[in-house]
Design an enzyme around this catalytic site. Sequence first.
Site, PDB file in Angstrom:
ATOM      1  N   TYR A 101       0.847  -1.193   0.000  1.00  0.00           N
ATOM      2  CA  TYR A 101       0.000   0.000   0.000  1.00  0.00           C
ATOM      3  C   TYR A 101       0.887   1.250   0.000  1.00  0.00           C
ATOM      4  CZ  TYR A 101      -3.084   3.661   1.761  1.00  0.00           C
ATOM      5  OH  TYR A 101      -3.785   4.826   1.910  1.00  0.00           O
ATOM      6  N   GLU A 189      -3.423   7.428  -4.023  1.00  0.00           N
ATOM      7  CA  GLU A 189      -3.324   6.170  -3.272  1.00  0.00           C
ATOM      8  C   GLU A 189      -3.181   5.008  -4.243  1.00  0.00           C
ATOM      9  OE1 GLU A 189      -6.030   4.892   0.340  1.00  0.00           O
ATOM     10  OE2 GLU A 189      -6.841   4.041  -1.494  1.00  0.00           O
TER      11      GLU A 189
END
Length: 391
Positions: A101, A189
């Site tokens: 992530y 993101e």
Amino acid sequence: MDLFEYQGKQYFARYGIPISPGEVADTVEEAVAAAERIGYPVVVKAQVQVGGRGKAGGVKLAADRAEVELHAGSILGLDIKGHVVRRLWIERATDIEKEYYASFTLDRAAKLHLAMVSARGGVDIEQVAEEAPEAIARRHVNPLDGLSLADARALAEEAGLDVEALDGAAEVLVSLYRCYVEGDADLVEINPLVLTADHRVHALDAKVTLDDDAAFRHPEWQEFEGTGEIDERERRAKERGLNYIGLDGTVGIIANGAGLAMSTLDVVNQVGGSAANFLDIGGGANADVMAAALEVINSDAKVKAILVNIFGGIVRCDEVARGILTALDRVELSSPIVLRLDGTNAKEAREIIAGRSSDKIISEPTMLSAARRAVEVAGAGLGTETVGGRS
Ligand code: GDP
Ligand code: MN
């Protein structure tokens, strides 16, 4: 402005972030044609602006033409948390070894950018954030210093990424930071950022929120406009030239002046209610503007009471009161309206309203009492089957 995944990936690509080759498709036929050009296996991905598409059945691997037909057919039209899928992104499938992530966003409290990186990316990142926050490495980035490759590598290392991923991840982080800063995004993101079986680091998903205030220096953003999922209420308000922001509560709000509108939201909250919107009608509290405002608020099914909070400074309250009554003749309201008119000619205004007052048109002398009354009315759901639940 939020981008769809396919737009976010195109944005990433401009900054050199590696993504898989892919194409958009709006029909099953287009999906098949795209897959044939891309080469199998492919991933068929729902394009909706909501997370958790994978878990909702909106992301499927397809090994051949028949599977693309099957999955494209089942995903198009699928309802994912209230978002109906109208468009697909077909991309070459990636052989995944690890899912990480990475994101950049603004930490307003610290007045610095915030990088977050984790070795535990993928569909359960929210759970990781809640149950094992230490598994997410966080680092502030001072905009004056920027993010060096060495900083980025150290961050990836701190996050526990596999050794073979460190160099690739550091490069992606530096590019992602540039995309965030130079691309004027509020959020970028990548989840998952993957390590492929052949040890490349690659963005498999994209979430990008652009900073609307920077739109003036990005004429190229026009291509994103009109494809986003805009709030139906906000679209109506924009058409009518109103300064409106949709919220989730049950008390519709109309006030004159942005400061008063914000205070009204606060007071509604303070007395236990929740605002359905922010709406500043400015100085133009005449019948036309009032009718337009009421039309927009009335179109919001969640609204159970409307609170009109007007302070007459330059504008005279008696004129506002007449304007409201004219507007009420034009718009048939589905919820009661609570009026607080104060300032210049407030007394005359209240007399005008008094001539029409009913359980649907309520006048209150102060902002606090008006907010209380509106919240009470909204809670009682007056005008629905629960009439008389509270007095
Ligand atoms: P989200 O659920 O809305 O976040 O959608 P993502 O694009 O993140 O996809 C969800 C999950 O699908 C990912 O975490 C992967 O596990 C899986 N996935 C997506 N693309 C591929 C791919 O190319 N190959 C494989 N094997 N899995 C994929
Ligand atoms: Mn994702």
